[in-house]
Design a protein around this motif. Structure first.
Motif, PDB file in Angstrom:
ATOM      1  N   TRP A  44       3.656  10.510  58.963  1.00 44.45           N
ATOM      2  CA  TRP A  44       2.208  10.476  58.819  1.00 44.45           C
ATOM      3  C   TRP A  44       1.560  11.540  59.682  1.00 44.45           C
ATOM      4  O   TRP A  44       2.080  11.906  60.725  1.00 44.45           O
ATOM      5  CB  TRP A  44       1.677   9.107  59.248  1.00 44.45           C
ATOM      6  N   THR A  45       0.394  11.999  59.248  1.00 40.36           N
ATOM      7  CA  THR A  45      -0.410  12.932  60.012  1.00 40.36           C
ATOM      8  C   THR A  45      -1.725  12.256  60.353  1.00 40.36           C
ATOM      9  O   THR A  45      -2.366  11.663  59.483  1.00 40.36           O
ATOM     10  CB  THR A  45      -0.697  14.212  59.193  1.00 40.36           C
ATOM     11  N   ILE A  46      -2.119  12.349  61.615  1.00 39.79           N
ATOM     12  CA  ILE A  46      -3.395  11.829  62.072  1.00 39.79           C
ATOM     13  C   ILE A  46      -4.148  13.023  62.648  1.00 39.79           C
ATOM     14  O   ILE A  46      -3.683  13.656  63.606  1.00 39.79           O
ATOM     15  CB  ILE A  46      -3.214  10.742  63.161  1.00 39.79           C
ATOM     16  N   LEU A  47      -5.284  13.364  62.062  1.00 38.85           N
ATOM     17  CA  LEU A  47      -6.060  14.520  62.492  1.00 38.85           C
ATOM     18  C   LEU A  47      -7.416  14.049  62.978  1.00 38.85           C
ATOM     19  O   LEU A  47      -8.151  13.386  62.243  1.00 38.85           O
ATOM     20  CB  LEU A  47      -6.226  15.511  61.333  1.00 38.85           C
ATOM     21  N   GLY A  48      -7.733  14.373  64.245  1.00 37.63           N
ATOM     22  CA  GLY A  48      -9.021  14.005  64.816  1.00 37.63           C
ATOM     23  C   GLY A  48     -10.057  15.078  64.572  1.00 37.63           C
ATOM     24  O   GLY A  48      -9.717  16.259  64.400  1.00 37.63           O
ATOM     25  N   ASP A  49     -11.329  14.697  64.569  1.00 34.98           N
ATOM     26  CA  ASP A  49     -12.387  15.674  64.353  1.00 34.98           C
ATOM     27  C   ASP A  49     -12.530  16.633  65.534  1.00 34.98           C
ATOM     28  O   ASP A  49     -13.258  17.609  65.466  1.00 34.98           O
ATOM     29  CB  ASP A  49     -13.721  14.994  64.025  1.00 34.98           C
ATOM     30  N   ASP A  50     -11.784  16.379  66.617  1.00 36.13           N
ATOM     31  CA  ASP A  50     -11.788  17.263  67.778  1.00 36.13           C
ATOM     32  C   ASP A  50     -10.664  18.313  67.728  1.00 36.13           C
ATOM     33  O   ASP A  50     -10.484  19.081  68.659  1.00 36.13           O
ATOM     34  CB  ASP A  50     -11.669  16.443  69.056  1.00 36.13           C
ATOM     35  N   GLY A  51      -9.895  18.327  66.633  1.00 35.48           N
ATOM     36  CA  GLY A  51      -8.847  19.334  66.469  1.00 35.48           C
ATOM     37  C   GLY A  51      -7.454  18.895  66.881  1.00 35.48           C
ATOM     38  O   GLY A  51      -6.498  19.643  66.709  1.00 35.48           O
ATOM     39  N   TRP A  52      -7.302  17.692  67.411  1.00 35.64           N
ATOM     40  CA  TRP A  52      -5.975  17.201  67.774  1.00 35.64           C
ATOM     41  C   TRP A  52      -5.279  16.622  66.556  1.00 35.64           C
ATOM     42  O   TRP A  52      -5.895  15.907  65.766  1.00 35.64           O
ATOM     43  CB  TRP A  52      -6.061  16.153  68.871  1.00 35.64           C
ATOM     44  N   LYS A  53      -4.009  16.954  66.397  1.00 28.40           N
ATOM     45  CA  LYS A  53      -3.212  16.501  65.256  1.00 28.40           C
ATOM     46  C   LYS A  53      -1.934  15.853  65.764  1.00 28.40           C
ATOM     47  O   LYS A  53      -1.185  16.465  66.534  1.00 28.40           O
ATOM     48  CB  LYS A  53      -2.861  17.691  64.358  1.00 28.40           C
ATOM     49  N   LEU A  54      -1.701  14.632  65.319  1.00 32.00           N
ATOM     50  CA  LEU A  54      -0.488  13.909  65.679  1.00 32.00           C
ATOM     51  C   LEU A  54       0.360  13.750  64.428  1.00 32.00           C
ATOM     52  O   LEU A  54      -0.144  13.328  63.392  1.00 32.00           O
ATOM     53  CB  LEU A  54      -0.840  12.522  66.239  1.00 32.00           C
ATOM     54  N   LEU A  55       1.623  14.129  64.517  1.00 28.40           N
ATOM     55  CA  LEU A  55       2.587  13.893  63.440  1.00 28.40           C
ATOM     56  C   LEU A  55       3.479  12.760  63.913  1.00 28.40           C
ATOM     57  O   LEU A  55       4.103  12.855  64.974  1.00 28.40           O
ATOM     58  CB  LEU A  55       3.421  15.141  63.174  1.00 28.40           C
ATOM     59  N   TYR A  56       3.512  11.689  63.139  1.00 26.83           N
ATOM     60  CA  TYR A  56       4.256  10.507  63.548  1.00 26.83           C
ATOM     61  C   TYR A  56       5.309  10.142  62.518  1.00 26.83           C
ATOM     62  O   TYR A  56       5.037  10.081  61.330  1.00 26.83           O
ATOM     63  CB  TYR A  56       3.304   9.318  63.725  1.00 26.83           C
ATOM     64  N   SER A  57       6.517   9.914  62.996  1.00 28.22           N
ATOM     65  CA  SER A  57       7.567   9.293  62.202  1.00 28.22           C
ATOM     66  C   SER A  57       8.319   8.382  63.163  1.00 28.22           C
ATOM     67  O   SER A  57       8.235   8.565  64.384  1.00 28.22           O
ATOM     68  CB  SER A  57       8.501  10.335  61.575  1.00 28.22           C
ATOM     69  N   PRO A  58       9.063   7.406  62.644  1.00 23.64           N
ATOM     70  CA  PRO A  58       9.814   6.536  63.554  1.00 23.64           C
ATOM     71  C   PRO A  58      10.799   7.300  64.442  1.00 23.64           C
ATOM     72  O   PRO A  58      11.156   6.848  65.507  1.00 23.64           O
ATOM     73  CB  PRO A  58      10.546   5.588  62.606  1.00 23.64           C
ATOM     74  N   LYS A  59      11.205   8.497  64.018  1.00 31.64           N
ATOM     75  CA  LYS A  59      12.195   9.276  64.770  1.00 31.64           C
ATOM     76  C   LYS A  59      11.579  10.282  65.729  1.00 31.64           C
ATOM     77  O   LYS A  59      12.235  10.703  66.682  1.00 31.64           O
ATOM     78  CB  LYS A  59      13.116  10.020  63.804  1.00 31.64           C
ATOM     79  N   GLU A  60      10.325  10.716  65.471  1.00 33.78           N
ATOM     80  CA  GLU A  60       9.755  11.800  66.266  1.00 33.78           C
ATOM     81  C   GLU A  60       8.234  11.728  66.242  1.00 33.78           C
ATOM     82  O   GLU A  60       7.633  11.352  65.238  1.00 33.78           O
ATOM     83  CB  GLU A  60      10.222  13.143  65.688  1.00 33.78           C
ATOM     84  N   ILE A  61       7.627  12.128  67.357  1.00 29.28           N
ATOM     85  CA  ILE A  61       6.173  12.228  67.446  1.00 29.28           C
ATOM     86  C   ILE A  61       5.842  13.616  67.988  1.00 29.28           C
ATOM     87  O   ILE A  61       6.424  14.063  68.977  1.00 29.28           O
ATOM     88  CB  ILE A  61       5.578  11.145  68.366  1.00 29.28           C
ATOM     89  N   GLU A  62       4.914  14.301  67.314  1.00 28.39           N
ATOM     90  CA  GLU A  62       4.488  15.629  67.746  1.00 28.39           C
ATOM     91  C   GLU A  62       2.968  15.612  67.901  1.00 28.39           C
ATOM     92  O   GLU A  62       2.278  14.904  67.173  1.00 28.39           O
ATOM     93  CB  GLU A  62       4.877  16.681  66.715  1.00 28.39           C
ATOM     94  N   LEU A  63       2.460  16.430  68.815  1.00 26.36           N
ATOM     95  CA  LEU A  63       1.026  16.505  69.054  1.00 26.36           C
ATOM     96  C   LEU A  63       0.623  17.963  69.222  1.00 26.36           C
ATOM     97  O   LEU A  63       1.230  18.686  70.024  1.00 26.36           O
ATOM     98  CB  LEU A  63       0.665  15.705  70.316  1.00 26.36           C
TER      99      LEU A  63
END
Length: 123
Positions: A44-63
């Motif tokens: 999943w991708t979570i994108l905030g209106d402040d420009g921060w983007k989180l990529l989430y999977s059960p195996k890995e999280i990226e920011l």
């Protein structure tokens, strides 16, 4: 947004809001604080209106901070645990609110359409 711009009634209830009113105005107000998107079956991708983007999977999280790093070359997960937790809370809250919708979000392919897609080279 596209349906409204093309003046096509959707025929069923849709999630989200049309952005059509913002296309022809000078309004610079975000419609949502976060955008959630399924990147793949378990990502999943979570994108905030402040420009921060989180990529989430059960195996890995990226920011990533897209304002400073639009190419997503510097994963900043280690230096921003509080932001990670905040975005994950928003995501799980949103996901819980919309878990009923998931079953209806996928197109059910009939055998004839599957065969046409295979003959066109899709697997």
């Amino acid at each position: 947004t596209l349906l409204e711009l093309l003046t096509i009634p959707p025929g069923y209830e849709l999630q989200g809001k049309s952005l059509a009113p913002f296309l022809n105005s000078s309004a610079n107000t975000p419609v949502h604080k976060y955008v959630f998107s399924e990147a793949s079956k378990d990502k999943w991708t979570i994108l905030g209106d402040d420009g921060w983007k989180l990529l989430y999977s059960p195996k890995e999280i990226e920011l990533y901070n897209l304002n400073d790093d639009p190419g997503e070359s510097r994963n900043r997960i280690a230096e921003n645990t509080s932001l990670q937790v905040s975005l994950m809370k928003e995501f799980f809250f949103w996901r819980e609110q919309h878990k009923e919708d998931k079953a209806d979000n996928y197109l059910k392919l009939n055998p004839e359409l599957i065969e046409k897609l295979r003959s066109a080279g899709y697997r």
